[in-house]
Design a protein around this motif. Structure first.
Motif, PDB file in Angstrom:
ATOM      1  N   ASP A  51       0.809  -1.213   0.000  1.00 38.44           N
ATOM      2  CA  ASP A  51       0.000   0.000   0.000  1.00 38.44           C
ATOM      3  C   ASP A  51       0.849   1.273   0.000  1.00 38.44           C
ATOM      4  O   ASP A  51       0.324   2.366   0.162  1.00 38.44           O
ATOM      5  CB  ASP A  51      -0.940   0.004   1.207  1.00 38.44           C
ATOM      6  N   GLY A  52       2.154   1.115  -0.169  1.00 42.02           N
ATOM      7  CA  GLY A  52       3.061   2.253  -0.181  1.00 42.02           C
ATOM      8  C   GLY A  52       3.553   2.584   1.216  1.00 42.02           C
ATOM      9  O   GLY A  52       3.081   2.044   2.215  1.00 42.02           O
ATOM     10  N   GLY A  53       4.525   3.450   1.258  1.00 44.43           N
ATOM     11  CA  GLY A  53       5.074   3.874   2.540  1.00 44.43           C
ATOM     12  C   GLY A  53       6.166   4.898   2.330  1.00 44.43           C
ATOM     13  O   GLY A  53       6.564   5.175   1.195  1.00 44.43           O
ATOM     14  N   MET A  54       6.645   5.455   3.419  1.00 44.68           N
ATOM     15  CA  MET A  54       7.674   6.481   3.367  1.00 44.68           C
ATOM     16  C   MET A  54       8.711   6.221   4.446  1.00 44.68           C
ATOM     17  O   MET A  54       8.399   5.698   5.503  1.00 44.68           O
ATOM     18  CB  MET A  54       7.079   7.871   3.618  1.00 44.68           C
ATOM     19  N   PHE A  55       9.938   6.612   4.114  1.00 47.20           N
ATOM     20  CA  PHE A  55      11.006   6.619   5.106  1.00 47.20           C
ATOM     21  C   PHE A  55      11.136   8.042   5.606  1.00 47.20           C
ATOM     22  O   PHE A  55      11.105   8.990   4.821  1.00 47.20           O
ATOM     23  CB  PHE A  55      12.337   6.173   4.491  1.00 47.20           C
TER      24      PHE A  55
END
Length: 137
Positions: A51-55
């Motif tokens: 579902d996507g993500g961010m660092f």
């Protein structure tokens, strides 16, 4: 008729205080993440999460599974997107790989996150297939 009184009023207030303290709920942290350009977005985006993500680079300590509300601003987009994410990985300080300290935040499976994922992937376009190193997996 006289009103009944508590023989030990201090014990009642102590019990109430203890009860109130034991039922307190921890609130999720709020994190603002502003990505100024596509290079910063490429470096932070995690396409490996379904579902996507961010660092996000941070020195704040988190645990796996912690809830985070991310206020995300994408390049070339004045809108801020609110996403209720989960800490899915942690990069500690001073890693042998030289990666920045921070957390990987997994987006939830909802319509809002799917919309943000589409916007990110449209902004990144061919960069998604790049071999360039980034801060993610």
């Amino acid at each position: 008729m006289t009103p009944s009184t508590n023989p030990n009023p201090s014990s009642a207030s102590a019990a109430w205080s203890d009860s109130a303290l034991s039922t307190s709920v921890l609130r999720p942290s709020v994190m603002q993440l502003t990505l100024k350009d596509r290079a910063a977005l490429f470096s932070a985006y995690i396409p490996a999460f379904k579902d996507g993500g961010m660092f996000s680079m941070t020195s704040r300590e988190y645990s796996l599974g912690d809830e985070l509300y991310v206020l995300l601003t994408l390049p070339e987009d004045p809108q801020r997107y609110a996403i209720a994410g989960i800490v899915a990985w942690i990069t500690p300080a001073n890693t042998a790989s030289g990666r920045a300290q921070g957390v990987g935040i997994r987006f939830p499976s909802d319509a809002n996150s799917a919309n943000v994922k589409r916007k990110i992937e449209a902004l990144l376009g061919p960069l998604l297939m790049s071999e360039r190193p980034n801060q993610t997996l």
